[in-house]
Motif scaffolding. Structure first.
Motif, short mmCIF file in Angstrom:
data_model
loop_
_atom_site.label_atom_id
_atom_site.label_comp_id
_atom_site.label_asym_id
_atom_site.label_seq_id
_atom_site.Cartn_x
_atom_site.Cartn_y
_atom_site.Cartn_z
N VAL A 1 -54.68 -8.79 57.96
CA VAL A 1 -54.74 -9.89 57.45
C VAL A 1 -54.89 -11.04 58.70
N GLN A 2 -55.43 -12.07 58.33
CA GLN A 2 -55.39 -13.37 59.60
C GLN A 2 -54.12 -14.17 59.44
N GLU A 3 -53.79 -14.51 60.73
CA GLU A 3 -52.60 -15.43 60.79
C GLU A 3 -52.88 -16.64 59.87
N GLY A 4 -51.82 -16.78 59.01
CA GLY A 4 -51.77 -18.07 58.07
C GLY A 4 -52.06 -17.65 56.67
N ASP A 5 -52.78 -16.64 56.60
CA ASP A 5 -53.26 -15.83 55.11
C ASP A 5 -51.81 -15.43 54.40
N ASN A 6 -51.93 -15.14 53.12
CA ASN A 6 -50.95 -14.57 52.31
C ASN A 6 -51.22 -13.14 52.39
N SER A 7 -50.11 -12.37 52.26
CA SER A 7 -50.17 -10.75 52.22
C SER A 7 -49.84 -10.30 51.00
N ILE A 8 -50.33 -9.40 50.52
CA ILE A 8 -49.82 -8.48 49.39
C ILE A 8 -49.92 -7.20 49.85
N ILE A 9 -48.49 -6.47 49.69
CA ILE A 9 -48.46 -5.12 49.96
C ILE A 9 -47.88 -4.76 48.56
N ASN A 10 -48.66 -3.32 48.48
CA ASN A 10 -48.24 -2.64 46.92
C ASN A 10 -47.49 -1.43 46.96
N CYS A 11 -46.79 -1.14 45.99
CA CYS A 11 -45.94 0.22 46.27
C CYS A 11 -45.82 0.74 44.61
N ALA A 12 -46.20 2.02 44.40
CA ALA A 12 -46.00 2.63 43.33
C ALA A 12 -44.65 3.63 43.49
N TYR A 13 -43.77 3.20 42.55
CA TYR A 13 -42.40 3.80 42.83
C TYR A 13 -42.62 5.03 41.61
N SER B 1 -44.49 -5.03 44.29
CA SER B 1 -45.43 -5.59 45.31
C SER B 1 -44.59 -6.71 46.16
N LEU B 2 -44.84 -6.82 47.44
CA LEU B 2 -44.45 -7.81 48.30
C LEU B 2 -45.37 -8.67 48.65
N GLN B 3 -45.06 -9.95 48.46
CA GLN B 3 -46.14 -11.02 48.97
C GLN B 3 -45.29 -11.92 50.01
N ILE B 4 -46.16 -12.01 51.02
CA ILE B 4 -45.53 -12.81 52.18
C ILE B 4 -46.61 -14.03 52.37
N ALA B 5 -46.07 -15.08 52.21
CA ALA B 5 -46.84 -16.44 52.50
C ALA B 5 -47.04 -16.60 53.74
N ALA B 6 -48.08 -17.25 54.28
CA ALA B 6 -48.34 -17.85 55.49
C ALA B 6 -48.02 -16.61 56.68
N THR B 7 -48.64 -15.65 56.65
CA THR B 7 -48.40 -14.43 57.45
C THR B 7 -48.32 -14.98 58.84
N GLN B 8 -47.33 -14.43 59.69
CA GLN B 8 -47.26 -14.90 61.09
C GLN B 8 -47.26 -13.50 61.80
N PRO B 9 -47.53 -13.62 63.23
CA PRO B 9 -47.85 -12.40 63.89
C PRO B 9 -46.51 -11.68 63.87
N GLY B 10 -45.37 -12.18 63.96
CA GLY B 10 -44.11 -11.59 63.60
C GLY B 10 -43.77 -10.94 62.55
N ASP B 11 -44.74 -10.88 61.58
CA ASP B 11 -44.57 -10.00 60.34
C ASP B 11 -45.27 -8.73 60.34
N SER B 12 -45.96 -8.51 61.67
CA SER B 12 -46.61 -7.26 61.78
C SER B 12 -45.51 -6.22 62.11
N ALA B 13 -45.57 -5.11 61.31
CA ALA B 13 -44.64 -3.92 61.21
C ALA B 13 -45.15 -3.12 59.95
N VAL B 14 -44.48 -1.97 59.75
CA VAL B 14 -44.71 -1.17 58.81
C VAL B 14 -43.66 -1.62 57.50
#
Lengths: 113, 116
Positions: A13-25, A74-87
């Motif tokens: 994702v581009q810095e500043g955009d929102n991220s959505i990470i999905n998970c099927a449990y 799902s996990l939504q991260i608003a205004a994604t930042q470089p420090g959000d880069s991770a697993v």
């Protein structure tokens, strides 16, 4: 540091955009769910949790959504930042208020500057 | 305040050797968990202690794996006669209260074990 995982699904994702990470449990009896963030060479870090009697919970810049009908988290991260880069891992407890966490396989989030 | 610490951070063992991995939980935390994390996978539960009592060891993969927490604080995970499939990161986590849902588990940085 070491890579946490070399062949994980990746979300870029581009810095500043929102991220959505999905998970099927896996277990319909699970009544507690957590999202963890894991940076290279570190242990998982708690982000946010949700119980099965809720379908949405908000934290600082993060929101977790739970759809029990289709066993989806799902996990939504608003205004994604470089420090959000991770697993990112979702985890469920398997029901009966169990302490034993069952982790998903993870998604790598890459934030482009 | 110190978090969960683990030592060593890296361990290389020859196949057949015994290893001991140490976990220092957060002071005062009652619950302690061990997880195994293979490369590219999420952590998998190994065992759970409440104080010095090992209440659940259902995740230990074989009888070569043994964990103890004799005084209810520091814990050691021992692997006897290591095999290549034991290569993984071993994570320790602790939480403040007896293992119940809703209480955050704080993870240590892990010990990366490589068996050659």
């Amino acid at each position: 540091g070491e890579s946490v995982g070399l062949h994980l699904p990746t979300l870029s994702v581009q810095e500043g955009d929102n991220s959505i990470i999905n998970c099927a449990y896996s277990n319909s009896a699970s009544d507690y769910f957590i999202w963890y963030k894991q940076e290279s060479g570190k242990g998982p870090q708690f982000i946010i949790d949700i119980r099965s009697n809720m379908d949405k919970r908000q934290g600082q810049r993060v929101t977790v959504l739970l759809n029990k009908t289709v066993k989806h988290l799902s996990l939504q991260i608003a205004a994604t930042q470089p420090g959000d880069s991770a697993v990112y891992f979702c985890a469920e407890n398997g029901g009966d208020s169990s302490y034993k966490l069952i982790f998903g396989s993870g998604t790598r989030l890459l934030v482009r500057p | 305040g110190a978090g969960v610490s683990q030592s060593p951070r890296y361990k290389v063992a020859k196949r057949g050797q015994d290893v001991a991995l140490r976990c220092d939980p957060i002071s005062g935390h009652v619950s302690l968990f061990w997880y195994q994390q293979a490369l590219g996978q999420g952590p998998e539960f190994l065992t759970y202690f409440q104080n010095e009592a090992q209440l659940d060891k259902s995740g230990l993969p074989s009888d070569r794996f043994f964990a103890e927490r004799p005084e209810g604080s520091v814990s050691t995970l021992k692997i006897q006669r290591t095999q290549q499939e034991d290569s993984a990161v071993y994570l320790c986590a602790s939480s403040l209260s007896p293992g119940t849902v809703g209480l955050e588990q704080y993870f240590g940085p892990g010990t990366r074990l490589t068996v050659t």
